[in-house]
Design an enzyme around this catalytic site. Sequence first.
Site, mmCIF file in Angstrom:
data_model
loop_
_atom_site.group_PDB
_atom_site.id
_atom_site.type_symbol
_atom_site.label_atom_id
_atom_site.label_comp_id
_atom_site.label_asym_id
_atom_site.label_seq_id
_atom_site.Cartn_x
_atom_site.Cartn_y
_atom_site.Cartn_z
ATOM 1 N N TYR A 8 56.176 -50.775 -43.573
ATOM 2 C CA TYR A 8 56.348 -49.583 -44.321
ATOM 3 C C TYR A 8 57.836 -48.749 -44.452
ATOM 4 O O TYR A 8 58.559 -49.888 -44.035
ATOM 5 C CB TYR A 8 55.561 -48.066 -43.670
ATOM 6 C CG TYR A 8 53.657 -48.823 -44.619
ATOM 7 C CD1 TYR A 8 53.448 -48.815 -45.142
ATOM 8 C CD2 TYR A 8 53.243 -48.682 -43.577
ATOM 9 C CE1 TYR A 8 52.305 -49.429 -45.865
ATOM 10 C CE2 TYR A 8 51.507 -49.166 -43.140
ATOM 11 C CZ TYR A 8 51.362 -49.242 -44.812
ATOM 12 O OH TYR A 8 50.413 -49.542 -45.010
ATOM 13 N N ALA A 14 47.597 -42.505 -40.796
ATOM 14 C CA ALA A 14 48.991 -41.935 -40.549
ATOM 15 C C ALA A 14 48.839 -41.433 -42.231
ATOM 16 O O ALA A 14 48.480 -40.978 -42.263
ATOM 17 C CB ALA A 14 49.661 -43.399 -41.098
ATOM 18 N N GLN A 29 49.833 -39.746 -36.512
ATOM 19 C CA GLN A 29 50.758 -40.839 -36.690
ATOM 20 C C GLN A 29 51.128 -40.224 -37.811
ATOM 21 O O GLN A 29 50.980 -39.824 -39.316
ATOM 22 C CB GLN A 29 49.745 -41.914 -36.672
ATOM 23 C CG GLN A 29 50.916 -43.302 -36.907
ATOM 24 C CD GLN A 29 50.051 -44.621 -37.506
ATOM 25 O OE1 GLN A 29 49.772 -44.404 -38.644
ATOM 26 N NE2 GLN A 29 50.843 -45.587 -37.127
ATOM 27 N N ARG A 36 39.174 -51.777 -36.014
ATOM 28 C CA ARG A 36 38.003 -51.855 -36.825
ATOM 29 C C ARG A 36 36.537 -52.018 -35.774
ATOM 30 O O ARG A 36 35.704 -51.555 -36.055
ATOM 31 C CB ARG A 36 37.742 -53.405 -37.358
ATOM 32 C CG ARG A 36 39.202 -52.987 -38.346
ATOM 33 C CD ARG A 36 39.961 -54.281 -38.912
ATOM 34 N NE ARG A 36 40.382 -55.205 -37.828
ATOM 35 C CZ ARG A 36 41.437 -56.725 -38.021
ATOM 36 N NH1 ARG A 36 40.892 -56.969 -38.830
ATOM 37 N NH2 ARG A 36 41.964 -57.022 -36.936
ATOM 38 N N SER A 49 42.400 -46.403 -32.375
ATOM 39 C CA SER A 49 44.064 -46.846 -32.825
ATOM 40 C C SER A 49 44.055 -45.921 -34.278
ATOM 41 O O SER A 49 42.477 -45.384 -35.305
ATOM 42 C CB SER A 49 43.914 -48.031 -33.347
ATOM 43 O OG SER A 49 44.693 -48.754 -33.718
ATOM 44 N N PRO A 50 45.073 -45.587 -34.621
ATOM 45 C CA PRO A 50 45.371 -44.916 -36.167
ATOM 46 C C PRO A 50 45.014 -45.938 -37.227
ATOM 47 O O PRO A 50 45.017 -47.002 -37.433
ATOM 48 C CB PRO A 50 46.891 -44.440 -36.395
ATOM 49 C CG PRO A 50 47.165 -45.405 -35.129
ATOM 50 C CD PRO A 50 46.603 -45.863 -34.616
ATOM 51 N N ARG A 55 54.649 -46.946 -33.233
ATOM 52 C CA ARG A 55 54.095 -48.393 -33.243
ATOM 53 C C ARG A 55 55.514 -49.006 -33.950
ATOM 54 O O ARG A 55 55.932 -48.856 -35.058
ATOM 55 C CB ARG A 55 53.190 -47.690 -34.254
ATOM 56 C CG ARG A 55 53.130 -49.041 -34.419
ATOM 57 C CD ARG A 55 50.839 -49.318 -35.404
ATOM 58 N NE ARG A 55 49.374 -48.605 -34.498
ATOM 59 C CZ ARG A 55 48.902 -49.068 -34.912
ATOM 60 N NH1 ARG A 55 48.049 -50.335 -36.004
ATOM 61 N NH2 ARG A 55 47.653 -48.921 -33.430
HETATM 62 C C1 LIG Z 1 40.867 -49.084 -42.196
HETATM 63 C C2 LIG Z 1 42.140 -49.565 -41.713
HETATM 64 C C3 LIG Z 1 43.049 -48.530 -41.716
HETATM 65 C C4 LIG Z 1 44.285 -48.705 -40.742
HETATM 66 N N1 LIG Z 1 44.947 -47.780 -41.109
HETATM 67 C C5 LIG Z 1 46.508 -47.890 -40.015
HETATM 68 C C6 LIG Z 1 47.272 -46.587 -40.218
HETATM 69 O O1 LIG Z 1 47.265 -45.184 -40.765
HETATM 70 N N2 LIG Z 1 48.078 -46.411 -39.290
HETATM 71 C C7 LIG Z 1 48.447 -47.669 -38.546
HETATM 72 O O2 LIG Z 1 49.575 -47.808 -37.124
HETATM 73 N N3 LIG Z 1 47.973 -49.278 -38.657
HETATM 74 C C8 LIG Z 1 46.351 -48.719 -39.097
HETATM 75 N N4 LIG Z 1 45.791 -49.882 -39.357
HETATM 76 C C9 LIG Z 1 45.881 -50.709 -38.444
HETATM 77 C C10 LIG Z 1 45.108 -51.024 -37.319
HETATM 78 O O3 LIG Z 1 45.228 -49.293 -36.609
HETATM 79 C C11 LIG Z 1 45.009 -51.401 -36.488
HETATM 80 O O4 LIG Z 1 45.747 -51.554 -35.470
HETATM 81 C C12 LIG Z 1 44.757 -52.691 -36.615
HETATM 82 O O5 LIG Z 1 42.874 -53.203 -37.248
HETATM 83 C C13 LIG Z 1 44.197 -53.659 -35.456
HETATM 84 O O6 LIG Z 1 43.399 -53.241 -34.407
HETATM 85 P P1 LIG Z 1 41.866 -53.819 -34.238
HETATM 86 O O7 LIG Z 1 41.859 -55.994 -34.052
HETATM 87 O O8 LIG Z 1 41.576 -53.122 -33.708
HETATM 88 O O9 LIG Z 1 41.218 -53.741 -36.114
HETATM 89 C C14 LIG Z 1 44.314 -49.700 -40.689
HETATM 90 C C15 LIG Z 1 43.352 -50.908 -40.372
HETATM 91 C C16 LIG Z 1 42.356 -50.210 -41.217
HETATM 92 C C17 LIG Z 1 41.521 -51.532 -40.281
#
Ligand SMILES: Cc1cc2nc3c(=O)[nH]c(=O)nc-3n(C[C@H](O)[C@H](O)[C@H](O)COP(=O)(O)O)c2cc1C
Length: 374
Positions: A183, A59, A102, A325, A23-24, A231
Amino acid sequence: MTALLFTPTRLRDLTLANRIVVSPMAQYSADAEGRATPWHLMHLGTLAVSGAGLVIMEATAVEPRGRVSPRCLGLWTEAQAEALRPVLAFCREHGDAALGIQLAHAGRKGSVGRPWEGNETVPEGAGGWQPVSSCDLAYPGRPVPHALTIEEMAAIKADFVAATRRAAELGFDLVELHAAHGYLLNSFLSPLANRRTDAYGGDRAGRMRWPLEILAAMRQAWPAERPLGVRISATDWVEGGWTPEDSAVFAAEARAQGCDYVTASSGGVSPEQRIALGPGYQLPLARRIREATGIPTMAVGLLHDPQLAERALQAGDADLIALGRGMLWEPRWAWHAADALGAAAPFPPQYARSHPSMRFGDPGRPFLERNRLR
Ligand SMILES: Cc1cc2nc3c(=O)[nH]c(=O)nc-3n(C[C@H](O)[C@H](O)[C@H](O)COP(=O)(O)O)c2cc1C
């Protein structure tokens, strides 16, 4: 039977080795000009050899005010593109993963410090800027944003297109439009954030108009054989906010514009959100969109149990499984999931001896035969 998680899938002409997506994730580690640094080489290099079929880079802002923090990545200058070029080359040389980017605009949630430095507003004059949004409604606790005029919206749309062209030239395999998490584009979609009275506000069709126009413009600028996704926050988790039903309508419109998949994330528009957190908590959102529209969905959110990820695919909740994560914590997640599900994941030969079957004296044949060595 091979686990669905480890069967290839196709989006336009892009074949992914499996359904696992990184995931981004913003790293807040660009230099002050929004250029990639050695951190990105290490971070994305690690993920490129993780065994995931697709890695979506964080992002990436399409203009300076589109950054979340002053240390976020950008793609509005040639210098930023040139800083990314060696990172991509490195990932391609050593890894098997397809590489996505992204593209984003932070909107009214921009101009804050890095999370580990307190996430406070960075004032104008101290490296910060006045955030922009659909209207002058502030995210609670944040500065009042400048409400974008029609002319300014046209300029930002052109920024998205220019960044899309740069991403195409750099050789990214896939582009994802960030319209989630409160955003800029989310602040147009959600009735909680959009109080415009012109054609880009009001009813759902009005609020969806500009994000869809941007999507269509990006599709035109992006090579026809490469996939483009979006997204969204599929619910605001607030009474009177954006709903899963709205998301299904948006997804159908996005599909009609040539969008190839929707990632069903949620929240971020309002601090009043009440999220029912738990393993796979956003899966019903992905399923709803997939069932209503037939568009491939990417599920995300607490999906790090391989059995849960596999069940979600088998049940038809989603076509792709993104981990955030869980991948930072355990960048070898795909290898371990392959073991748990009796499947194979791409594996660099340099690390082959790390597998338990080899460490404990077994000649390792079954493992080596199962896994595709580069
Ligand atoms: C450190 C960090 C940075 C993130 N940056 C972005 C991002 O740049 N773009 C985005 O769409 N989501 C971002 N997210 C959300 C994650 O892509 C993901 O949707 C969210 O952490 C839930 O998934 P998970 O439970 O597998 O972590 C970020 C999450 C974390 C933890």
